[in-house]
Design a protein around this motif. Structure first.
Motif, PDB file in Angstrom:
ATOM      1  N   ASP A 160       0.972  -1.216  -0.012  1.00  0.00           N
ATOM      2  CA  ASP A 160      -0.016  -0.062   0.132  1.00  0.00           C
ATOM      3  C   ASP A 160       0.843   1.276   0.030  1.00  0.00           C
ATOM      4  O   ASP A 160       1.925   1.154   0.361  1.00  0.00           O
ATOM      5  CB  ASP A 160      -0.985   0.086   1.181  1.00  0.00           C
ATOM      6  CG  ASP A 160      -2.013  -0.992   1.146  1.00  0.00           C
ATOM      7  OD1 ASP A 160      -2.401  -1.333  -0.015  1.00  0.00           O
ATOM      8  OD2 ASP A 160      -2.939  -1.095   2.107  1.00  0.00           O
ATOM      9  N   SER A 161       0.373   2.399  -0.544  1.00  0.00           N
ATOM     10  CA  SER A 161       0.932   3.644  -0.568  1.00  0.00           C
ATOM     11  C   SER A 161       0.986   4.386   0.663  1.00  0.00           C
ATOM     12  O   SER A 161       0.105   3.731   1.621  1.00  0.00           O
ATOM     13  CB  SER A 161       0.380   4.449  -1.665  1.00  0.00           C
ATOM     14  OG  SER A 161      -1.007   4.585  -1.534  1.00  0.00           O
ATOM     15  N   ALA A 162       1.834   5.288   0.763  1.00  0.00           N
ATOM     16  CA  ALA A 162       1.718   5.908   2.355  1.00  0.00           C
ATOM     17  C   ALA A 162       0.702   6.581   2.531  1.00  0.00           C
ATOM     18  O   ALA A 162      -0.059   6.678   3.623  1.00  0.00           O
ATOM     19  CB  ALA A 162       2.995   6.834   2.376  1.00  0.00           C
ATOM     20  N   SER A 163      -0.200   7.297   1.464  1.00  0.00           N
ATOM     21  CA  SER A 163      -1.387   8.007   1.758  1.00  0.00           C
ATOM     22  C   SER A 163      -2.492   6.906   2.027  1.00  0.00           C
ATOM     23  O   SER A 163      -3.152   7.369   2.800  1.00  0.00           O
ATOM     24  CB  SER A 163      -1.529   8.895   0.476  1.00  0.00           C
ATOM     25  OG  SER A 163      -1.601   7.779  -0.625  1.00  0.00           O
ATOM     26  N   LYS A 164      -2.532   6.039   1.306  1.00  0.00           N
ATOM     27  CA  LYS A 164      -3.699   4.934   1.738  1.00  0.00           C
ATOM     28  C   LYS A 164      -3.225   4.472   3.094  1.00  0.00           C
ATOM     29  O   LYS A 164      -4.594   4.407   4.054  1.00  0.00           O
ATOM     30  CB  LYS A 164      -3.582   3.777   0.792  1.00  0.00           C
ATOM     31  CG  LYS A 164      -4.716   2.768   1.089  1.00  0.00           C
ATOM     32  CD  LYS A 164      -4.763   1.715  -0.143  1.00  0.00           C
ATOM     33  CE  LYS A 164      -6.005   0.661   0.348  1.00  0.00           C
ATOM     34  NZ  LYS A 164      -5.961  -0.406  -0.705  1.00  0.00           N
ATOM     35  N   GLU A 166      -2.246   6.345   5.676  1.00  0.00           N
ATOM     36  CA  GLU A 166      -2.269   7.304   6.673  1.00  0.00           C
ATOM     37  C   GLU A 166      -3.981   7.476   6.818  1.00  0.00           C
ATOM     38  O   GLU A 166      -4.246   7.859   7.801  1.00  0.00           O
ATOM     39  CB  GLU A 166      -1.563   8.410   5.874  1.00  0.00           C
ATOM     40  CG  GLU A 166      -0.329   8.621   6.209  1.00  0.00           C
ATOM     41  CD  GLU A 166       0.511   9.808   5.628  1.00  0.00           C
ATOM     42  OE1 GLU A 166      -0.343  10.801   4.994  1.00  0.00           O
ATOM     43  OE2 GLU A 166       1.712   9.867   5.478  1.00  0.00           O
ATOM     44  N   SER A 167      -4.610   7.035   5.738  1.00  0.00           N
ATOM     45  CA  SER A 167      -6.269   7.333   5.743  1.00  0.00           C
ATOM     46  C   SER A 167      -6.650   6.096   6.795  1.00  0.00           C
ATOM     47  O   SER A 167      -7.689   6.418   7.165  1.00  0.00           O
ATOM     48  CB  SER A 167      -6.674   7.152   4.294  1.00  0.00           C
ATOM     49  OG  SER A 167      -6.439   5.716   3.666  1.00  0.00           O
ATOM     50  N   THR A 171       1.174   4.495  10.034  1.00  0.00           N
ATOM     51  CA  THR A 171       2.348   5.053   9.414  1.00  0.00           C
ATOM     52  C   THR A 171       3.053   3.802   8.377  1.00  0.00           C
ATOM     53  O   THR A 171       2.812   2.514   8.662  1.00  0.00           O
ATOM     54  CB  THR A 171       3.478   5.312  10.215  1.00  0.00           C
ATOM     55  OG1 THR A 171       3.809   4.196  10.755  1.00  0.00           O
ATOM     56  CG2 THR A 171       3.092   6.525  11.054  1.00  0.00           C
ATOM     57  N   LEU A 172       3.619   3.997   6.956  1.00  0.00           N
ATOM     58  CA  LEU A 172       3.986   3.140   6.160  1.00  0.00           C
ATOM     59  C   LEU A 172       4.902   2.027   6.986  1.00  0.00           C
ATOM     60  O   LEU A 172       4.939   0.886   6.687  1.00  0.00           O
ATOM     61  CB  LEU A 172       4.428   3.720   4.886  1.00  0.00           C
ATOM     62  CG  LEU A 172       4.806   2.719   3.836  1.00  0.00           C
ATOM     63  CD1 LEU A 172       3.520   2.098   3.307  1.00  0.00           C
ATOM     64  CD2 LEU A 172       5.261   3.538   2.545  1.00  0.00           C
TER      65      LEU A 172
END
Length: 428
Positions: A160-164, A166-167, A171-172
């Motif tokens: 998963d990406s960092a933005s996903k 964070e949602s 944290t990644l």
């Protein structure tokens, strides 16, 4: 994945319902929005599924052992009909039918577990995307999205990406560390399960291609899990890690209590059984009696471990019976130990010892022969009076040959035995 999810959509609702029921139980203890409540719900789902699959697992064990026993016959059929594939397939099917073996039985637990796995994956993917699925409504969806297992959201993945991430409130770094640890544990448990099967629960007296296949799978499966694991949500990793640990424990139990004949595990099991019989003078338990009964029924077809077990019982004074029990028998112990003295092999003599012994034996023979000759002569003199009526021609008979000792002494003094050869005219 949507196509696969649609294929297993018929089981999505039952799986989501079971998870919700376990969540209600654990939510009352740990709180409804905690990772403990949702994580333990997934673990409980795995335990429930694996308990239901125990009959299939037992069938898998029997099928695997039958396949191991049939490998030499299968190889012979392949060599015999290697130029006729159709006849080869017919003979294989005939062999399976005669022995009651199904090659697909070894895959039954995995095949039966697959629908639950994909249904759970679909449920967790719906939670990650914010979609209600099955009996999971909006409040339960929000509760599952808040749940974190060691800092990683239940629906987060390694890729998963960092933005996903964070949602989802994490944290990644936390997600990747947790998923990496779980992937390593998942692969390691799979490797250990396969390794203990190969090293302890395989008949080492028969070398078959099946063993090479199992050895290859021992290294291939962990790599496959590691590659696929980076695309699994944390909840699915919890599910797969739990089922691998269950399989490992279940395999350890089978190896210790119902090992494959001819394997190292069987040798250890029969050794423990022998010690138990020696301590209690009886076979305790129906399962152990069944094992002894099966060994007795084999007769001369027993393997090395089973023959050693029967011999060990005999040395302890026990005789195994056809019904699986044992009886005390001193005659059996005496027979096993050997009542007569052991025959000792003569010591090997050196060449000098053998020569000195031969010379001493010859000297004894030379000393006995003259005595015997003189004794015979005396006897003949005593009986001469009885032989006066014998014909006078008997006196004209040639004298008896000298004894071997006398002949040897003359030969040693330089005189030649027998008639002398006339000398050549040139040497006169």
């Amino acid at each position: 994945m949507d196509t696969i999810a649609s294929l297993f959509s018929f089981i999505t609702t039952p799986v989501s319902w079971v998870i919700v029921q376990f969540h209600r139980l654990y939510g009352a203890i740990f709180g409804p929005d905690t990772g403990w409540a949702w994580g333990l719900s997934i673990v409980s789902l795995v335990v429930l599924i694996r308990i239901c699959l125990i009959p299939l697992f037992v069938k898998q064990i029997k099928s695997t052992r039958n396949m191991q026993a049939l490998q030499p016959k299968m190889k012979a059929i392949q060599e015999r009909y290697k130029s006729d594939k159709q006849r080869q397939s017919e003979e294989m099917m005939k062999l399976y039918k005669e022995t009651g073996t199904n090659p697909l039985s070894s895959c039954l637990p995995i095949l039966a577990q697959s629908p639950f796995f994909f249904a759970l994956y679909h449920v967790l993917s719906g939670i990650a995307s914010g979609k209600t699925i099955g009996v999971i409504n909006q409040p339960l969806l929000e509760s599952a999205q808040k749940a974190h297992i060691m800092g990683a959201p239940l629906a987060a993945k390694f890729t998963d990406s960092a933005s996903k991430v964070e949602s989802l409130g994490a944290t990644l770094t936390d997600v990747r560390v947790v998923t990496a640890i779980m992937i390593v544990l998942m692969s390691a448990s799979q490797f250990f399960t396969q390794r203990q099967l190969m090293t302890k629960n395989v008949d080492l007296s028969v070398k078959t291609p099946f063993m090479q296949q199992q050895k290859m799978l021992m290294y291939v499966f962990p790599v496959m899990f590691a590659v696929m694991g980076i695309n699994f949500p944390v909840g699915v990793l919890v599910y797969w890690l739990t089922t691998n640990v269950w399989t490992m424990g279940q395999q350890m139990y089978v190896i210790n209590q119902n090992p494959t004949p001819g394997s190292k595990a069987q040798a250890s099991y029969l050794e423990r059984l022998s010690k138990s019989i020696a301590a209690h003078s009886d076979v305790r338990g129906k399962r152990r009696r069944a094992v002894v009964q099966a060994i007795v029924a084999k007769g001369p077809d027993r393997n090395d471990n089973e023959r050693k077990f029967i011999t060990g019982l005999a040395k302890q004074g026990f005789a195994a019976q056809a019904d699986g029990s044992v009886v005390k028998s001193e005659a059996t112990a005496a027979e096993a130990e050997g009542s007569g003295p052991k025959r000792q092999q003569p010591k090997r003599q050196t060449k000098a010892q053998r020569q000195s012994g031969a010379v001493a034996q010859q000297g004894t023979a030379d000393a006995e022969e003259p005595a015997k000759t003189s004794l015979d002569k005396g006897t003949s003199d005593e009986g001469s009076g009885a032989k006066q009526d014998a014909p006078q021609d008997a006196k004209s008979k040639p004298a008896a040959k000298p004894a071997s000792g006398t002949a040897r002494s003359k030969a040693q003094s330089g005189q030649r035995k027998g008639q002398q050869r006339p000398k050549h005219p040139s040497k006169k």
